[in-house]
Design an enzyme around this catalytic site. Structure first.
Site, PDB file in Angstrom:
ATOM      1  N   GLU A 299       0.843  -1.190   0.000  1.00 36.19           N
ATOM      2  CA  GLU A 299       0.000   0.000   0.000  1.00 36.19           C
ATOM      3  C   GLU A 299       0.887   1.252   0.000  1.00 36.19           C
ATOM      4  O   GLU A 299       2.100   1.151   0.228  1.00 36.19           O
ATOM      5  CB  GLU A 299      -0.910  -0.002   1.233  1.00 36.19           C
ATOM      6  CG  GLU A 299      -1.897  -1.164   1.242  1.00 36.19           C
ATOM      7  CD  GLU A 299      -2.900  -1.089   2.393  1.00 36.19           C
ATOM      8  OE1 GLU A 299      -2.852  -0.113   3.160  1.00 36.19           O
ATOM      9  OE2 GLU A 299      -3.725  -2.008   2.500  1.00 36.19           O
TER      10      GLU A 299
ATOM     11  N   GLY B 124       1.376   3.415   2.152  1.00 35.83           N
ATOM     12  CA  GLY B 124       2.072   3.604   3.419  1.00 35.83           C
ATOM     13  C   GLY B 124       2.643   2.337   4.020  1.00 35.83           C
ATOM     14  O   GLY B 124       3.131   2.352   5.151  1.00 35.83           O
TER      15      GLY B 124
ATOM     16  N   ILE C  25       0.763  -2.354  -8.142  1.00 36.77           N
ATOM     17  CA  ILE C  25       0.153  -3.646  -8.441  1.00 36.77           C
ATOM     18  C   ILE C  25       0.217  -3.946  -9.941  1.00 36.77           C
ATOM     19  O   ILE C  25      -0.304  -3.189 -10.763  1.00 36.77           O
ATOM     20  CB  ILE C  25      -1.313  -3.693  -7.955  1.00 36.77           C
ATOM     21  CG1 ILE C  25      -1.389  -3.283  -6.475  1.00 36.77           C
ATOM     22  CG2 ILE C  25      -1.904  -5.070  -8.189  1.00 36.77           C
ATOM     23  CD1 ILE C  25      -0.519  -4.092  -5.536  1.00 36.77           C
TER      24      ILE C  25
ATOM     25  N   ASP D 181       7.652 -16.955  -1.059  1.00 36.29           N
ATOM     26  CA  ASP D 181       8.793 -17.853  -1.250  1.00 36.29           C
ATOM     27  C   ASP D 181       8.899 -18.258  -2.715  1.00 36.29           C
ATOM     28  O   ASP D 181       9.974 -18.190  -3.328  1.00 36.29           O
ATOM     29  CB  ASP D 181       8.654 -19.101  -0.377  1.00 36.29           C
ATOM     30  CG  ASP D 181       9.212 -18.900   1.022  1.00 36.29           C
ATOM     31  OD1 ASP D 181       9.845 -17.855   1.266  1.00 36.29           O
ATOM     32  OD2 ASP D 181       9.009 -19.788   1.867  1.00 36.29           O
TER      33      ASP D 181
ATOM     34  N   ARG E 275      32.515  -4.796 -32.424  1.00 38.17           N
ATOM     35  CA  ARG E 275      33.103  -3.461 -32.306  1.00 38.17           C
ATOM     36  C   ARG E 275      34.621  -3.556 -32.442  1.00 38.17           C
ATOM     37  O   ARG E 275      35.277  -4.343 -31.734  1.00 38.17           O
ATOM     38  CB  ARG E 275      32.739  -2.848 -30.959  1.00 38.17           C
ATOM     39  CG  ARG E 275      33.425  -1.534 -30.623  1.00 38.17           C
ATOM     40  CD  ARG E 275      32.959  -0.410 -31.505  1.00 38.17           C
ATOM     41  NE  ARG E 275      33.428   0.869 -30.990  1.00 38.17           N
ATOM     42  CZ  ARG E 275      33.311   2.010 -31.651  1.00 38.17           C
ATOM     43  NH1 ARG E 275      32.739   2.029 -32.853  1.00 38.17           N
ATOM     44  NH2 ARG E 275      33.759   3.141 -31.122  1.00 38.17           N
TER      45      ARG E 275
ATOM     46  N   GLN F 179      28.728  -0.344 -19.965  1.00 38.01           N
ATOM     47  CA  GLN F 179      30.122   0.099 -19.990  1.00 38.01           C
ATOM     48  C   GLN F 179      30.869  -0.494 -21.181  1.00 38.01           C
ATOM     49  O   GLN F 179      31.646   0.198 -21.846  1.00 38.01           O
ATOM     50  CB  GLN F 179      30.812  -0.286 -18.675  1.00 38.01           C
ATOM     51  CG  GLN F 179      32.185   0.334 -18.486  1.00 38.01           C
ATOM     52  CD  GLN F 179      32.122   1.832 -18.227  1.00 38.01           C
ATOM     53  OE1 GLN F 179      31.093   2.348 -17.819  1.00 38.01           O
ATOM     54  NE2 GLN F 179      33.215   2.524 -18.466  1.00 38.01           N
ATOM     55  N   ILE F 180      30.636  -1.753 -21.456  1.00 39.09           N
ATOM     56  CA  ILE F 180      31.297  -2.407 -22.591  1.00 39.09           C
ATOM     57  C   ILE F 180      30.858  -1.774 -23.906  1.00 39.09           C
ATOM     58  O   ILE F 180      31.653  -1.634 -24.846  1.00 39.09           O
ATOM     59  CB  ILE F 180      31.008  -3.918 -22.569  1.00 39.09           C
ATOM     60  CG1 ILE F 180      31.773  -4.580 -21.415  1.00 39.09           C
ATOM     61  CG2 ILE F 180      31.391  -4.580 -23.906  1.00 39.09           C
ATOM     62  CD1 ILE F 180      31.369  -6.015 -21.141  1.00 39.09           C
TER      63      ILE F 180
ATOM     64  N   GLY G  37      30.235   1.269 -24.294  1.00 40.47           N
ATOM     65  CA  GLY G  37      30.737   2.632 -24.366  1.00 40.47           C
ATOM     66  C   GLY G  37      29.604   3.617 -24.590  1.00 40.47           C
ATOM     67  O   GLY G  37      28.509   3.483 -24.026  1.00 40.47           O
TER      68      GLY G  37
ATOM     69  N   GLU H 116       8.937  -7.678  -4.354  1.00 39.88           N
ATOM     70  CA  GLU H 116       8.789  -8.944  -3.620  1.00 39.88           C
ATOM     71  C   GLU H 116       9.852  -9.118  -2.543  1.00 39.88           C
ATOM     72  O   GLU H 116      10.395 -10.193  -2.328  1.00 39.88           O
ATOM     73  CB  GLU H 116       8.772 -10.132  -4.586  1.00 39.88           C
ATOM     74  CG  GLU H 116       7.567 -10.094  -5.523  1.00 39.88           C
ATOM     75  CD  GLU H 116       7.284 -11.403  -6.219  1.00 39.88           C
ATOM     76  OE1 GLU H 116       7.516 -12.464  -5.621  1.00 39.88           O
ATOM     77  OE2 GLU H 116       6.821 -11.339  -7.358  1.00 39.88           O
TER      78      GLU H 116
END
Length: 385
Positions: free
Chosen positions: A127, A129, A157, A240, A268, A336-337, A339, A363
């Site tokens: 919820e 809160g 939800i 679970d 690349r 990162q790879i 670039g 979850e």
């Protein structure tokens, strides 16, 4: 115990991969950009048996096991985390709650349509809160003749707007906190249930996330799941299995990011050779491959033990915690790879990065998983195990 996929599970995974490549991959960027929820796709996945994965055949499901479920979610998430998230929420939470705790009448009424994709499922615990602190929820169910009147709002939800069936957790005895929570099944025949504000998310953008609003929603007695005030206990058991699904989802996202990085690094060229020939890139790919395999092993251990009937909450927590953190890290490494191209929407790396973050939150946050794991470590040490 052997941990890994059987030949049948590999065939199942290949079938799902083919479906994802043909029916999802061409639309990934468009759905993400428009925040479009592909409802028709879910009906197709229902026809394939992907929405009743764990539901026994006598209720109209596929009758698969948790390890099968991991294989399915990994392949879907390797293409689109948002689609895989919807499949996970439908199977593990809404359908899973009814399957695990519903009466025979409830199972026969709701599971066949959920399993076929005719109905889409939602599940409401969080919820505005109350998140990790479920006892702070304020949604209530008041007993009246023949049923209950539900009021309140659920937050974050999946399928709150498009869902046909929802399992919601509300307070039936507010003073008892978590011991006063009960579970109810809502369906669209019940006035007073509506979808509220749709959230605009950083990632998982084709997955519909919204508020679920209950305004004097009458729910008949027959739609109470189990006994009054046992909803929280039910929810913890459902989560679970849900944590296994999020671990599998994380695994698929991490693998998708890894595959994108490997493909890019081989294509690349800099300094007259492919960048995957440089040790700096090779080390990144080696680390990614190793951690993803470790995440897969933890996830499959939790799934196999769940299938065997002796799964432990701590195993689910470890799988969910580690796999989700690996997914975020692998997404960043993939960017990162790539670039500068990794920061562009036209390349897949940035989407895997954005999608992954939710897995460390939904979850049960990574911090909650650590609490669960630490408590079990303490228990084992104190018992001498």
């Amino acid at each position: 115990m052997a941990i890994g996929y059987t030949e049948d599970q590999r065939v199942l995974a290949d079938t799902v991969k083919k479906f994802a490549d043909e029916r999802i991959r061409p639309h990934v960027n468009d759905w993400d950009e428009r925040e479009y929820f592909p409802a028709d796709l879910f009906k197709e996945m229902g026809d394939l048996g992907l929405l009743g994965v764990l539901v026994p055949e006598n209720y109209g499901g596929s009758g698969y096991r948790y390890v099968d479920y991991v294989a399915i979610l990994e392949e879907l998430a390797a293409v689109c985390g948002g689609v895989a998230l919807g499949v996970a929420a439908h199977n593990s939470l809404c359908t899973g709650h009814i399957l695990q705790h519903g009466s025979e009448a409830q199972k026969h009424k709701y599971l066949p349509k959920l399993a076929s994709g005719e109905h889409l499922g939602a599940w409401g615990l969080t919820e505005p809160g109350s998140g990790s602190d479920s006892g702070a929820m304020i949604s209530t169910a008041k007993k009246v003749d023949g049923g209950w009147i539900l009021n309140g709002t659920k937050n974050f939800i999946t399928h709150a707007i498009s869902g046909d069936v929802a399992v919601v957790l509300v307070k039936t005895e507010p003073d008892l906190k978590t011991r006063g929570i009960s579970a109810f099944i809502l369906d669209r025949s019940m006035p007073g249930w509506s979808g509220g504000k749709k959230e605009q998310k950083v990632g998982m953008r084709c997955s519909e996330t919204a508020q679920l609003v209950m305004e004097d929603c009458f729910v008949p007695d027959d739609n109470l799941i189990g006994q009054v005030n046992e909803g929280f206990k039910q929810a913890m058991m459902v989560l679970d299995g849900g944590r296994i699904s999020i671990a599998a989802l994380s695994l698929g996202i991490a693998r998708g990011a890894f595959d994108a990085a490997c493909d890019y690094a081989s294509q690349r060229h800099q300094f007259k050779r492919s960048i995957d020939s440089f040790q700096g890139i090779q080390f990144k790919l080696a680390d990614m491959g190793t951690r993803i395999d470790a995440a897969r092993l933890l996830t499959l251990r939790a799934a196999e033990n769940k299938d065997a009937g002796h799964g432990k909450t701590v195993e689910c927590a470890m799988a969910k915690y580690y796999a989700s953190e690996v997914a975020v890290w692998a997404g960043e490494e993939s960017v990162q790879i790539h670039g500068g191209y990794g920061y562009l929407r036209e390349y897949p790396a940035e989407k895997f990065w954005r999608d992954a973050k939710l897995c460390t939150i939904g979850e049960g946050t990574s911090e909650v998983q650590k609490v669960v794991i630490a408590r079990e470590i303490k228990r084992q040490r104190e018992s001498g195990y």
